[in-house]
Design a protein around this motif. Sequence first.
Motif, PDB file in Angstrom:
ATOM      1  N   LYS A  33       2.086   1.777  -3.460  1.00 50.37           N
ATOM      2  CA  LYS A  33       1.015   2.333  -4.294  1.00 50.37           C
ATOM      3  C   LYS A  33       0.804   3.817  -4.013  1.00 50.37           C
ATOM      4  O   LYS A  33       0.628   4.612  -4.934  1.00 50.37           O
ATOM      5  CB  LYS A  33      -0.297   1.584  -4.032  1.00 50.37           C
ATOM      6  CG  LYS A  33      -0.393   0.234  -4.701  1.00 50.37           C
ATOM      7  CD  LYS A  33      -1.808  -0.306  -4.488  1.00 50.37           C
ATOM      8  CE  LYS A  33      -1.936  -1.755  -4.906  1.00 50.37           C
ATOM      9  NZ  LYS A  33      -3.144  -2.370  -4.330  1.00 50.37           N
ATOM     10  N   GLU A  34       0.803   4.162  -2.726  1.00 42.69           N
ATOM     11  CA  GLU A  34       0.614   5.570  -2.345  1.00 42.69           C
ATOM     12  C   GLU A  34       1.679   6.458  -2.992  1.00 42.69           C
ATOM     13  O   GLU A  34       1.388   7.523  -3.528  1.00 42.69           O
ATOM     14  CB  GLU A  34       0.712   5.739  -0.814  1.00 42.69           C
ATOM     15  CG  GLU A  34      -0.493   5.258  -0.038  1.00 42.69           C
ATOM     16  CD  GLU A  34      -1.752   6.058  -0.364  1.00 42.69           C
ATOM     17  OE1 GLU A  34      -1.646   7.294  -0.443  1.00 42.69           O
ATOM     18  OE2 GLU A  34      -2.806   5.432  -0.565  1.00 42.69           O
ATOM     19  N   LYS A  72       1.191   6.822  -6.710  1.00 42.84           N
ATOM     20  CA  LYS A  72       0.009   7.615  -7.059  1.00 42.84           C
ATOM     21  C   LYS A  72       0.272   9.111  -6.939  1.00 42.84           C
ATOM     22  O   LYS A  72      -0.313   9.912  -7.638  1.00 42.84           O
ATOM     23  CB  LYS A  72      -1.151   7.258  -6.113  1.00 42.84           C
ATOM     24  CG  LYS A  72      -2.162   6.321  -6.701  1.00 42.84           C
ATOM     25  CD  LYS A  72      -3.482   6.308  -5.929  1.00 42.84           C
ATOM     26  CE  LYS A  72      -3.322   6.351  -4.427  1.00 42.84           C
ATOM     27  NZ  LYS A  72      -4.369   5.711  -3.644  1.00 42.84           N
ATOM     28  N   SER A  73       1.154   9.476  -6.011  1.00 49.15           N
ATOM     29  CA  SER A  73       1.322  10.901  -5.724  1.00 49.15           C
ATOM     30  C   SER A  73       2.215  11.560  -6.766  1.00 49.15           C
ATOM     31  O   SER A  73       3.176  10.965  -7.245  1.00 49.15           O
ATOM     32  CB  SER A  73       1.914  11.099  -4.336  1.00 49.15           C
ATOM     33  OG  SER A  73       3.317  11.065  -4.403  1.00 49.15           O
ATOM     34  N   GLU A 101       0.829  -1.211   0.000  1.00 50.53           N
ATOM     35  CA  GLU A 101       0.000   0.000   0.000  1.00 50.53           C
ATOM     36  C   GLU A 101       0.864   1.263   0.000  1.00 50.53           C
ATOM     37  O   GLU A 101       0.536   2.251  -0.649  1.00 50.53           O
ATOM     38  CB  GLU A 101      -0.935   0.028   1.224  1.00 50.53           C
ATOM     39  CG  GLU A 101      -1.979  -1.080   1.226  1.00 50.53           C
ATOM     40  CD  GLU A 101      -2.791  -1.112  -0.063  1.00 50.53           C
ATOM     41  OE1 GLU A 101      -3.215  -0.046  -0.530  1.00 50.53           O
ATOM     42  OE2 GLU A 101      -2.995  -2.226  -0.612  1.00 50.53           O
TER      43      GLU A 101
END
Length: 227
Positions: A66-67, A70-71, A63
């Motif tokens: 992924k974070e 994504k940013s 996670e």
Amino acid sequence: MNELIFVLEDERDIAELISIHLRKAGYRVKEFYKADHFFNCIRTEKPALVVLDLMLPDFDGIEICKELRKSREFNDVGIVILTARAKTEDKILGLEIGADDYITKPFSPRELVARVNAVLRRLKERRREEDILKINDILRIDVKKFEVYVNNKKVELRPSEFKILKLLVERKGWVFSREDILKHISKSEKMVYERTVDVHIKNLRDKLGPAGKLIKNIRGIGYKIEK
Ligand code: CA
């Protein structure tokens, strides 16, 4: 300044071992044993790379990966995943979610350092490529150095000419009105006229020589660079 690496690993012995080896290799290193601390810190100081353990007490490393991807701010940070899970699916998953490399425990610290070096080298290479804009082989712009080359010969441009050219080349095929171009170049100037753009474009074309004809006039609208 040496590149900064964040190590997020809840097993302190392992975190320490990694840090020692990375520091020896010349990196600055910060250790984190929990994800929340890591997230607090990354906002104030951006690392070049994160060594990321997947099994953390307060968060799943997947996670976190992924974070970061994504940013907008952190999607260019290198990620090397470190985990006890050795199954092939896990490796594939790790790379699919955007990790740059993957190491399974137990691992040799020297191998980890080698992987970190390789990832950072690749990222640098990629960034370098992004800083170069090209139209075929005729026109090349080095965005970071503010340099323009036509057929490998350097062309001296004024700042506003450079800005216009960069704008057009970055969005090849797009048509920009004179007003768009003015807004782009004259944020600080108070009195500017659309004719100013024509003057800049004329000078730009002259200076670019054979590459000058790449800039097309779209009647009644503005300018673009042909794709
Ligand atoms: Ca762990």
